[in-house]
Motif scaffolding. Sequence first.
Motif, PDB file in Angstrom:
ATOM      1  N   ARG A 183       1.349   7.536   5.476  1.00 38.59           N
ATOM      2  CA  ARG A 183       0.322   8.489   5.026  1.00 38.59           C
ATOM      3  C   ARG A 183      -0.985   8.238   5.755  1.00 38.59           C
ATOM      4  O   ARG A 183      -1.276   7.131   6.196  1.00 38.59           O
ATOM      5  N   GLU A 184      -1.802   9.296   5.828  1.00 35.63           N
ATOM      6  CA  GLU A 184      -3.122   9.160   6.436  1.00 35.63           C
ATOM      7  C   GLU A 184      -3.919   8.098   5.682  1.00 35.63           C
ATOM      8  O   GLU A 184      -3.925   8.089   4.439  1.00 35.63           O
ATOM      9  N   GLY A 185      -4.555   7.218   6.406  1.00 32.89           N
ATOM     10  CA  GLY A 185      -5.376   6.188   5.779  1.00 32.89           C
ATOM     11  C   GLY A 185      -4.589   5.000   5.270  1.00 32.89           C
ATOM     12  O   GLY A 185      -5.143   4.121   4.621  1.00 32.89           O
ATOM     13  N   ALA A 186      -3.303   4.949   5.574  1.00 30.41           N
ATOM     14  CA  ALA A 186      -2.481   3.813   5.135  1.00 30.41           C
ATOM     15  C   ALA A 186      -1.675   3.281   6.317  1.00 30.41           C
ATOM     16  O   ALA A 186      -1.613   3.908   7.379  1.00 30.41           O
ATOM     17  N   ASP A 187      -1.096   2.143   6.135  1.00 29.59           N
ATOM     18  CA  ASP A 187      -0.255   1.556   7.183  1.00 29.59           C
ATOM     19  C   ASP A 187       0.553   0.419   6.563  1.00 29.59           C
ATOM     20  O   ASP A 187       0.491   0.198   5.354  1.00 29.59           O
ATOM     21  N   PHE A 188       1.298  -0.278   7.382  1.00 28.69           N
ATOM     22  CA  PHE A 188       1.979  -1.478   6.923  1.00 28.69           C
ATOM     23  C   PHE A 188       0.944  -2.588   6.763  1.00 28.69           C
ATOM     24  O   PHE A 188       0.059  -2.733   7.602  1.00 28.69           O
TER      25      PHE A 188
ATOM     26  N   LYS B 250      -6.629  -0.040  14.569  1.00 26.09           N
ATOM     27  CA  LYS B 250      -7.302   0.857  13.617  1.00 26.09           C
ATOM     28  C   LYS B 250      -8.550   0.197  13.039  1.00 26.09           C
ATOM     29  O   LYS B 250      -8.622  -0.055  11.828  1.00 26.09           O
TER      30      LYS B 250
ATOM     31  N   TYR C 100      -4.707  -5.784   6.580  1.00 28.75           N
ATOM     32  CA  TYR C 100      -3.856  -5.545   7.746  1.00 28.75           C
ATOM     33  C   TYR C 100      -3.730  -6.815   8.588  1.00 28.75           C
ATOM     34  O   TYR C 100      -4.618  -7.669   8.606  1.00 28.75           O
TER      35      TYR C 100
ATOM     36  N   LEU D  74      -4.542  -5.057  -5.617  1.00 27.52           N
ATOM     37  CA  LEU D  74      -4.774  -4.428  -4.306  1.00 27.52           C
ATOM     38  C   LEU D  74      -6.252  -4.346  -3.959  1.00 27.52           C
ATOM     39  O   LEU D  74      -7.088  -4.893  -4.671  1.00 27.52           O
TER      40      LEU D  74
ATOM     41  N   TYR E 122       6.677   4.401 -13.121  1.00 24.71           N
ATOM     42  CA  TYR E 122       6.054   3.099 -12.904  1.00 24.71           C
ATOM     43  C   TYR E 122       6.060   2.263 -14.185  1.00 24.71           C
ATOM     44  O   TYR E 122       7.032   2.301 -14.927  1.00 24.71           O
TER      45      TYR E 122
ATOM     46  N   LEU F  21       6.549   6.200  -2.506  1.00 29.57           N
ATOM     47  CA  LEU F  21       7.134   4.946  -2.039  1.00 29.57           C
ATOM     48  C   LEU F  21       8.633   5.057  -1.857  1.00 29.57           C
ATOM     49  O   LEU F  21       9.279   5.918  -2.459  1.00 29.57           O
TER      50      LEU F  21
ATOM     51  N   LEU G   5       0.839  -1.211   0.000  1.00 30.26           N
ATOM     52  CA  LEU G   5       0.000   0.000   0.000  1.00 30.26           C
ATOM     53  C   LEU G   5       0.870   1.257   0.000  1.00 30.26           C
ATOM     54  O   LEU G   5       0.437   2.330   0.439  1.00 30.26           O
ATOM     55  N   TYR G   6       2.112   1.129  -0.485  1.00 31.93           N
ATOM     56  CA  TYR G   6       3.027   2.263  -0.644  1.00 31.93           C
ATOM     57  C   TYR G   6       3.375   2.890   0.711  1.00 31.93           C
ATOM     58  O   TYR G   6       3.557   2.162   1.670  1.00 31.93           O
TER      59      TYR G   6
ATOM     60  N   ASP H 109      -1.439   8.494  -7.266  1.00 34.25           N
ATOM     61  CA  ASP H 109      -1.464   9.011  -5.898  1.00 34.25           C
ATOM     62  C   ASP H 109      -0.647   8.098  -4.974  1.00 34.25           C
ATOM     63  O   ASP H 109      -1.199   7.373  -4.149  1.00 34.25           O
ATOM     64  N   ALA H 110       0.662   8.139  -5.136  1.00 31.27           N
ATOM     65  CA  ALA H 110       1.525   7.223  -4.384  1.00 31.27           C
ATOM     66  C   ALA H 110       2.866   7.876  -4.063  1.00 31.27           C
ATOM     67  O   ALA H 110       3.385   8.682  -4.830  1.00 31.27           O
TER      68      ALA H 110
ATOM     69  N   GLU I 154     -10.209   1.971   9.971  1.00 29.31           N
ATOM     70  CA  GLU I 154      -9.462   2.436   8.796  1.00 29.31           C
ATOM     71  C   GLU I 154      -9.953   1.741   7.521  1.00 29.31           C
ATOM     72  O   GLU I 154     -10.132   0.533   7.470  1.00 29.31           O
ATOM     73  N   ARG I 155     -10.168   2.564   6.497  1.00 29.30           N
ATOM     74  CA  ARG I 155     -10.591   2.056   5.191  1.00 29.30           C
ATOM     75  C   ARG I 155      -9.634   2.598   4.156  1.00 29.30           C
ATOM     76  O   ARG I 155      -9.198   3.749   4.256  1.00 29.30           O
TER      77      ARG I 155
ATOM     78  N   ARG J  11      -7.786   5.216  -1.112  1.00 27.47           N
ATOM     79  CA  ARG J  11      -6.821   5.791  -2.047  1.00 27.47           C
ATOM     80  C   ARG J  11      -6.620   4.877  -3.257  1.00 27.47           C
ATOM     81  O   ARG J  11      -6.090   3.770  -3.132  1.00 27.47           O
ATOM     82  N   TYR J  12      -7.041   5.363  -4.414  1.00 28.70           N
ATOM     83  CA  TYR J  12      -6.852   4.632  -5.660  1.00 28.70           C
ATOM     84  C   TYR J  12      -5.549   5.129  -6.282  1.00 28.70           C
ATOM     85  O   TYR J  12      -5.509   6.214  -6.868  1.00 28.70           O
ATOM     86  N   ALA J  13      -4.491   4.384  -6.116  1.00 33.89           N
ATOM     87  CA  ALA J  13      -3.199   4.781  -6.684  1.00 33.89           C
ATOM     88  C   ALA J  13      -3.094   4.156  -8.075  1.00 33.89           C
ATOM     89  O   ALA J  13      -2.990   2.935  -8.200  1.00 33.89           O
TER      90      ALA J  13
END
Lengths: 353, 353
Positions: A141-146, B181, B173, B166, B137, A194, A136-137, A191-192, B184-185, B188-190
């Motif tokens: 960032r907000e709304g992301a994590d590992f 979290k 997670y 993805l 990319y 990395l 998830l890059y 929108d990434a 958390e949703r 983000r469409y990368a």
Amino acid sequence: MASATPLLKDELDIVIPTIRNLDFLEMWRPFFEPYHLIIVQDGDPSKTIKVPEGFDYELYNRNDINRILGPKANCISFKDSACRCFGYMVSKKKYIYTIDDDCFVATDPSGHKINALKQHIENLLCPSTPFFFNTLYEPFREGADFVRGYPFSLREGVPTAVSHGLWLNIPDYDAPTQLVKPLERNTRYADAVLTIPKGTLFPMCGMNLAFDRDLIGAAMYFGLMGDGQPIGRYDDMWAGWCCKVICDHLGLGIKTGLPYIYHSKASNPFVNVRKEYKGIFWQEDIIPFFQSVVLPKEATTVQKCYIELAKQVKEKLTKVDPYFDKLADAMVTWIEAWDELNPAGASVANGKA
Amino acid sequence: MASATPLLKDELDIVIPTIRNLDFLEMWRPFFEPYHLIIVQDGDPSKTIKVPEGFDYELYNRNDINRILGPKANCISFKDSACRCFGYMVSKKKYIYTIDDDCFVATDPSGHKINALKQHIENLLCPSTPFFFNTLYEPFREGADFVRGYPFSLREGVPTAVSHGLWLNIPDYDAPTQLVKPLERNTRYADAVLTIPKGTLFPMCGMNLAFDRDLIGAAMYFGLMGDGQPIGRYDDMWAGWCCKVICDHLGLGIKTGLPYIYHSKASNPFVNVRKEYKGIFWQEDIIPFFQSVVLPKEATTVQKCYIELAKQVKEKLTKVDPYFDKLADAMVTWIEAWDELNPAGASVANGKA
């Protein structure tokens, strides 16, 4: 962290090679006016550059570079935007943002103007994660994590040294690709952000680039390009390859992706072919060289790494062309000049050159 | 290549672990109906799975697996979606797409339904570029290319073995992150597809995954999970780590990014903690193991690589837990079963199990 991004206005300089485009600073005024600008003029010193009112700036032309560096000035390119790295050297700030004068403010898919500097600051202030890929890059960032399966011991990350931004409209293509695809425009906003993984090289473009001077500045040398040199348009590439192997060695991170700028104008592909053709040929040897470089354990600072790299360039690339012998010497000169202008511990938040 | 993407309907099987959600196939009908489905039931064989009319499918339950594999059936997980890899083994097609029954059709930012399969096919049919990072990319997408500084000798790329898609909505997670979290949703469409560089590991999720059976199928073993095993939710991770080191060794590529599916339902984080906790601990040893694995030159096929990997797992990970001794044996059994069901050269475009 988006809402709380600090401006860092006393800790960041904007370095710009010659400004030929008068609209450039007006367009960026809302975003750049709080910052100090360092403009490095790449051509004839007798020509004057007009800077609109309200900007805080210092301007260096070739005479200034010769006066400040003396005989060491020969490591700074002449009549080529590679001279911008002189600005990195004379800055006393912790962070540098460098941008070309044909790069304008881009808009995101929702139509908002992109504050490129803000995104670069976010990239630099968040750790990098070069040892394992996060699907998830950028995990910070907000709304992301590992994601599931990312080792917990690697989630702390490492300090980020470089933030490499991208370009909408005119993509950064080499001359052959420009010639083959003259009408291609980049309209894809990915929108990434990395981290480029450890051990992987990338083509670093200097058009829209930020870095932490304290962490990697001394390796951000843009080489010998332009007037009197057999090659052009490899200044940022060279810096990128050197920075990447040094970051990998020292445990620092490099990010790429957001922010986008709007690249307004393609450079002339016919001129570019002439500048690039040796580089296109040489890079087939340069890349395997950088892919296999090993820096010794004793190289614990950027300067030590860079001097060691210069030694290996001389040993292993001079057989490709005598140019690399000269470049290796210039790399050493660059470090000597850097250390003269940046005595240990001299970097302060609000200092001036 | 977007407009000309072939359907590959005689060359691709869709493998689905137990379908508990009746809406699932209806939702995917416009996209999946042209394909043959292989459904592998993970639990009680006496329960029946209802497949709506119009789909061409075969269904395997535990009794079928036991009948077909005999004593070798012990390498296939029971009461766990990891059993899906049996479907990879019995397929006779060149390509596999596997998807979970809580994954629905996602919409892109312009509101169009995403044909995930089409994007996976595009990813698999384009080469990968694992030796050098392209900052724009996927260089083979429409409107993109290799950027300035990308070595020309590396632009041909290598065959793509895996396409990792993805998830919008519920991100994949681990249990601790789910617990921390819960709301958390991923929104983000990368808009990016990229090759995971050589030498870099990644967490491969089996929710939305396509691969070339001929190139990497024999390494797509989902391990021993679920009933009777000390661990769960590491089936796809294990397969991903094995596939990545084998792809790196054999010069094959793995892509990640598009397509997105809509992941509708988070699994229970309390149950997941129980399944995962040993894995969370073990992976701190597993990752360094895979990061340092060296496969011998003689390992020129996926099968040979996998047998060698099993040997090294036995040697180096059994000290972490006796589970790895059992897993290493199961890896060998898997290859024996694979070769029995897939005699050399048996993969044909329009064959059936």
